[in-house]
Scaffold this motif. Structure first.
Motif, PDB file in Angstrom:
ATOM      1  N   PRO A 146       0.832  -1.182  -0.047  1.00 32.21           N
ATOM      2  CA  PRO A 146      -0.021  -0.184   0.158  1.00 32.21           C
ATOM      3  C   PRO A 146       0.858   1.285  -0.092  1.00 32.21           C
ATOM      4  N   THR A 147       0.299   2.147  -0.916  1.00 33.62           N
ATOM      5  CA  THR A 147       1.218   3.435  -1.031  1.00 33.62           C
ATOM      6  C   THR A 147       0.466   4.645  -0.818  1.00 33.62           C
ATOM      7  N   THR A 148       1.044   5.673  -0.217  1.00 32.23           N
ATOM      8  CA  THR A 148       0.320   6.875  -0.123  1.00 32.23           C
ATOM      9  C   THR A 148       1.132   8.061  -0.268  1.00 32.23           C
ATOM     10  N   GLU A 149       0.670   9.100  -1.119  1.00 36.38           N
ATOM     11  CA  GLU A 149       1.233  10.374  -1.067  1.00 36.38           C
ATOM     12  C   GLU A 149       0.438  11.528  -0.673  1.00 36.38           C
ATOM     13  N   LEU A 150       0.909  12.399   0.026  1.00 35.02           N
ATOM     14  CA  LEU A 150       0.396  13.727   0.674  1.00 35.02           C
ATOM     15  C   LEU A 150       1.094  14.864  -0.012  1.00 35.02           C
ATOM     16  N   MET A 151       0.258  15.690  -0.551  1.00 33.50           N
ATOM     17  CA  MET A 151       1.228  17.129  -0.770  1.00 33.50           C
ATOM     18  C   MET A 151       0.252  18.185  -0.057  1.00 33.50           C
ATOM     19  N   TYR A 152       1.018  18.997   0.685  1.00 33.55           N
ATOM     20  CA  TYR A 152       0.367  20.181   1.288  1.00 33.55           C
ATOM     21  C   TYR A 152       1.217  21.315   0.835  1.00 33.55           C
ATOM     22  N   LYS A 153       0.283  22.413   0.783  1.00 31.08           N
ATOM     23  CA  LYS A 153       1.035  23.901   0.632  1.00 31.08           C
ATOM     24  C   LYS A 153       0.169  24.917   1.001  1.00 31.08           C
ATOM     25  N   THR A 154       0.624  25.923   1.621  1.00 26.94           N
ATOM     26  CA  THR A 154       0.030  27.280   2.220  1.00 26.94           C
ATOM     27  C   THR A 154      -0.550  27.840   0.751  1.00 26.94           C
ATOM     28  N   VAL A 155      -1.475  28.840   1.157  1.00 30.58           N
ATOM     29  CA  VAL A 155      -2.079  29.759  -0.027  1.00 30.58           C
ATOM     30  C   VAL A 155      -1.781  31.074   0.348  1.00 30.58           C
ATOM     31  N   MET A 156      -2.579  32.078  -0.432  1.00 31.13           N
ATOM     32  CA  MET A 156      -2.530  33.442   0.151  1.00 31.13           C
ATOM     33  C   MET A 156      -2.965  33.970   1.231  1.00 31.13           C
ATOM     34  N   GLU A 157      -4.148  33.298   1.701  1.00 28.38           N
ATOM     35  CA  GLU A 157      -5.014  33.687   2.890  1.00 28.38           C
ATOM     36  C   GLU A 157      -6.010  32.714   3.224  1.00 28.38           C
ATOM     37  N   GLN A 158      -5.920  32.349   4.369  1.00 24.57           N
ATOM     38  CA  GLN A 158      -7.198  31.720   4.939  1.00 24.57           C
ATOM     39  C   GLN A 158      -7.390  30.453   3.990  1.00 24.57           C
ATOM     40  N   GLY A 159      -6.598  29.455   4.025  1.00 26.02           N
ATOM     41  CA  GLY A 159      -6.800  28.228   3.408  1.00 26.02           C
ATOM     42  C   GLY A 159      -5.652  27.441   3.184  1.00 26.02           C
ATOM     43  N   HIS A 160      -5.763  26.292   2.322  1.00 26.64           N
ATOM     44  CA  HIS A 160      -4.388  25.412   2.191  1.00 26.64           C
ATOM     45  C   HIS A 160      -4.708  24.718   0.894  1.00 26.64           C
ATOM     46  N   ILE A 161      -3.908  23.866   0.209  1.00 30.03           N
ATOM     47  CA  ILE A 161      -3.906  23.165  -0.786  1.00 30.03           C
ATOM     48  C   ILE A 161      -3.551  21.680  -0.317  1.00 30.03           C
ATOM     49  N   LEU A 162      -4.345  20.752  -0.320  1.00 30.30           N
ATOM     50  CA  LEU A 162      -4.028  19.334   0.149  1.00 30.30           C
ATOM     51  C   LEU A 162      -4.495  18.469  -1.041  1.00 30.30           C
ATOM     52  N   ASP A 163      -3.256  17.437  -1.526  1.00 35.13           N
ATOM     53  CA  ASP A 163      -3.689  16.422  -2.376  1.00 35.13           C
ATOM     54  C   ASP A 163      -3.196  15.150  -1.906  1.00 35.13           C
ATOM     55  N   ALA A 164      -4.215  14.450  -1.635  1.00 37.28           N
ATOM     56  CA  ALA A 164      -3.900  12.946  -0.992  1.00 37.28           C
ATOM     57  C   ALA A 164      -4.002  11.847  -1.610  1.00 37.28           C
ATOM     58  N   MET A 165      -3.540  10.966  -1.907  1.00 40.84           N
ATOM     59  CA  MET A 165      -3.847   9.584  -2.551  1.00 40.84           C
ATOM     60  C   MET A 165      -3.329   8.389  -2.029  1.00 40.84           C
ATOM     61  N   ILE A 166      -3.978   7.326  -2.218  1.00 42.16           N
ATOM     62  CA  ILE A 166      -3.647   6.120  -1.699  1.00 42.16           C
ATOM     63  C   ILE A 166      -4.014   5.245  -2.656  1.00 42.16           C
ATOM     64  N   THR A 167      -3.106   4.163  -2.777  1.00 41.53           N
ATOM     65  CA  THR A 167      -3.265   3.083  -3.915  1.00 41.53           C
ATOM     66  C   THR A 167      -2.762   1.696  -3.173  1.00 41.53           C
ATOM     67  N   VAL A 168      -3.533   0.560  -3.395  1.00 41.80           N
ATOM     68  CA  VAL A 168      -3.034  -0.662  -3.056  1.00 41.80           C
ATOM     69  C   VAL A 168      -3.500  -1.713  -4.195  1.00 41.80           C
ATOM     70  N   ASN A 169      -2.543  -2.778  -4.106  1.00 42.99           N
ATOM     71  CA  ASN A 169      -3.029  -3.882  -4.807  1.00 42.99           C
ATOM     72  C   ASN A 169      -3.396  -4.954  -3.972  1.00 42.99           C
ATOM     73  N   THR A 170      -4.705  -5.478  -4.453  1.00 39.30           N
ATOM     74  CA  THR A 170      -5.266  -6.466  -3.378  1.00 39.30           C
ATOM     75  C   THR A 170      -4.673  -7.804  -3.608  1.00 39.30           C
TER      76      THR A 170
END
Length: 658
Positions: A139-163
């Motif tokens: 199982p593999t996960t990637e998380l990306m976080y970044k601040t923005v200009m004002e009051q908020g954020h960017i979050l990109d989350a992915m999880i993948t698995v071979n059953t």
């Protein structure tokens, strides 16, 4: 300021030409040698044994395979943004999640049929070609976080698995919210993706599918009401929320849902030298719904007369259903050849009919289209050859799609690629039919517009050490565009009205584009990454407008520290483009509009960055647009829409392999 800009260009062009490289960079991260311990009892390896990172596969729509990359390079930094791709040929607007202006001409049109329109809203919209599939031993996960200009954020989350080795599933979501520095400029978006890929044990049947649900919301303020409040440098307006904007009651919204299935069954499969042929049938199904809305609480004279004074609401919808059938044959002599048949059903519509004194504007464009074609690929000696052709035979919206590519490895270090692209199709649906509560934004051009034609020939020479040089020549006929009709007060320096018309240029537009990239290293720990682009557009009117020169340089230091526990990369990134007739932006249409009354650009953008890697975590810290702290306030992303002021932003990318 002009002298500073000239010195800036000369300095970085000289740096690009005269910096030399060492034979081997000992500190730059080139290959990812990560090993992952198995902790999954279903894993093909025993607990504690390790997988190389190359076993963790990312498979694109075109079936190109790469692997998860936990290295830290300057090119990874270029992709660490809201779009998660290199935006060198784009110019960002003030807030995260807004539209972008274009700094580079497009050289291909890969859409066989018209799109919805509202192209200014589609930069973050993930198309079929943008969805990836995976194959991972754990199982593999990637998380990306970044601040923005004002009051908020960017979050990109992915999880993948071979059953199992045959079945993979992934789920991902990218969410963003940013209030922005100016009044009424909130941006919010969400990109949800679910994918599955499967093949039988005998590998005779392959299947992959995805679902994508996406929404992009932007509050719109029309830009600066009094530009002098921004450009004067008055301390009262250092707080950008105090600057007056044109209106504070409008927003536009893009919503899309897509279901995609691609599967193939091998009747005969090429397995060994005793059977040198293969035969398979394939099927691709794509069903997608999209809607674009513009909403405003009260009619504003800035967009002209309106049918109603309050609760304005424009909404266009598009439903498409596409089926592509393929019969594929391959052997060692002819390579792989496919016969293709495509059925495309579309329904573009509004919920009203506009009845005028001279004409009536309908509310729907709907029909079925059929296209036939083929594709072929083969390796002959050192040449890799690919080609595809699709021709519409039933229907009026589609046309022709021709692509041909050739690649040749001249030496171990040098590769040559060449390509040819030719396409014809009708302009996007919002050129052909549009309805709005604003009277000036209603038209029906189905009988007046012809198919656009685009032809490009390009070549690329790549050297492992010295970089790549790409040259393309493009001819456009019947180019469709939106033209701005603005009422401009030359005394006060403001525009009092913005209207737009959908138009088509009857002549040809020729353009040449030359792009050079390299990453060279000297003095062991120092590097200089260069990207230089030259463009020349030949046209009788100012329609396709881009800067002649665009450059980006990153001068950086990189090294391993603390007994290689931390990898550090720090430096300065500079970007510059020459002045040009920068497109304006229409909040009503969600489109860029051409204008030729005023040139913008000619200002540098200096960023200072510190990046670090600890194990499989990459940390990014950047001080953006440092030079905005001094000098004149002449930086714009579009007329009456300022570029970003100085800001410090932070973010991280994590990878987890469990």
């Amino acid at each position: 300021m002009k002298y500073f800009n000239s010195l800036f260009i000369v300095y970085f062009l000289l740096g690009s030409c005269f910096t030399y490289a060492q034979d081997e960079d000992l500190v730059r991260e080139v290959n990812d040698t990560t090993l992952v311990s198995s902790k999954d009892p279903k894993s093909p390896k025993k607990d504690g044994e390790k997988f190389p990172i190359t076993d963790y596969k990312i498979i694109s729509y075109q079936r190109d395979t790469t692997n998860f990359d936990t290295t830290l390079t300057v090119y990874k930094q270029y992709k660490y943004n809201y779009l998660r791709k290199d935006n060198f040929e784009l110019l960002r607007f003030n807030n995260i999640g807004q539209t972008y202006n274009r700094l580079g001409v497009s050289t291909e049109d890969n859409s066989m049929y018209p799109r919805l329109g509202a192209e200014g809203k589609h930069f973050n919209y993930m198309e079929v070609e943008d969805i990836n599939y995976y194959r991972v031993p754990t199982p593999t996960t990637e998380l990306m976080y970044k601040t923005v200009m004002e009051q908020g954020h960017i979050l990109d989350a992915m999880i993948t698995v071979n059953t199992s080795p045959q079945l993979n599933m992934s789920i991902a979501y990218k969410g963003m919210r940013s209030l922005g520095k100016y009044q009424h400029l909130l941006s919010s978006s969400g990109n949800f993706r679910f994918t599955t890929s499967y093949h039988t044990k005998d590998k005779k049947y392959f299947m992959r599918l995805h679902y994508a649900g996406q929404d992009i919301l932007n509050q719109e303020n029309g830009g600066l009401l009094v530009p002098e409040q921004f450009s004067s440098g008055d301390e009262e307006f250092i707080d950008r929320s105090r600057i007056d904007v044109k209106f504070e009651d409008a927003e536009n919204f893009l919503l899309g849902k897509r279901y995609f299935l691609d599967h193939e069954y091998f009747i005969f499969k090429q397995q060994d030298s005793l059977k040198n042929y293969g035969l398979s049938v394939g099927h691709q199904l794509t069903y997608e719904t999209k809607s674009y809305e513009f909403r405003q609480e009260a009619a504003n004279a800035y967009f002209g007369e309106s049918y109603q004074t309050s609760k304005l609401h424009d909404k266009s919808k598009l439903r498409t259903f596409n089926n592509l059938l393929s019969l594929n044959y391959q052997n060692k002599i002819i390579g792989k050849a496919s016969f293709l048949a495509n059925s495309y059903k579309y329904n573009y519509f509004f919920n009203s009919i506009v009845v005028g004194p001279e004409s009536t504007i309908t509310n729907q464009l709907r029909d079925n289209e059929i296209a036939l074609g083929g594709r072929w690929e083969k390796t002959i000696g050192g040449f890799s050859l690919k080609g595809s052709l699709m021709q519409n035979i039933v229907g009026e919206m589609g046309g022709t799609q021709l692509n041909a590519q050739m690649g040749y490895q001249l030496t171990d270090a040098i590769r040559l690629d060449a390509s040819l692209h030719a396409s014809t199709r009708m302009p996007n649906f919002n050129f052909l039919l549009y309805q709005s509560d604003y009277k000036g934004f209603n038209w029906q051009n189905t009988d007046d517009f012809e198919k656009q034609k685009l032809s490009t020939i390009s070549g690329k020479l790549t050297h492992q050490k010295w970089g790549s040089l790409e040259v393309s020549y493009t001819v456009r006929d019947g180019y469709a565009y939106f033209r701005e009709h603005a009422t401009y007060d030359t005394i006060q320096g403001v525009d009092t009205q913005q209207l737009a018309t959908a138009e088509q240029f009857n002549g040809s537009i020729n353009s040449i584009k030359v792009k050079f990239q390299n990453d060279i290293h000297f003095l062991r720990n120092l590097g200089l990454a260069n990207t230089v682009m030259y463009q020349n557009v030949s046209q009788s009117e100012n329609i396709l407008n881009v800067p002649q020169f665009t450059t980006r340089q990153s001068l950086y230091y990189s090294n391993h520290l603390f007994q290689k526990a931390l990898y550090l990369q720090t430096g300065i990134e500079a970007k510059y483009f020459t002045k040009y007739y920068m497109n304006s932006y229409s909040p009503v249409l969600g489109e860029l509009l051409i204008q030729d009354r005023e040139e913008f650009g000619g200002y540098p953008m200096l960023d200072f960055f510190i990046n670090a890697k600890v194990q499989r975590t990459r940390i990014y810290l950047k001080a953006e647009h440092l030079n905005s702290l001094f000098g004149e306030k002449e930086y714009y992303s579009a007329p009456f829409n300022p570029y970003r002021d100085f800001i410090i932003r932070f973010g991280v990318v994590w990878n987890f392999f469990t």
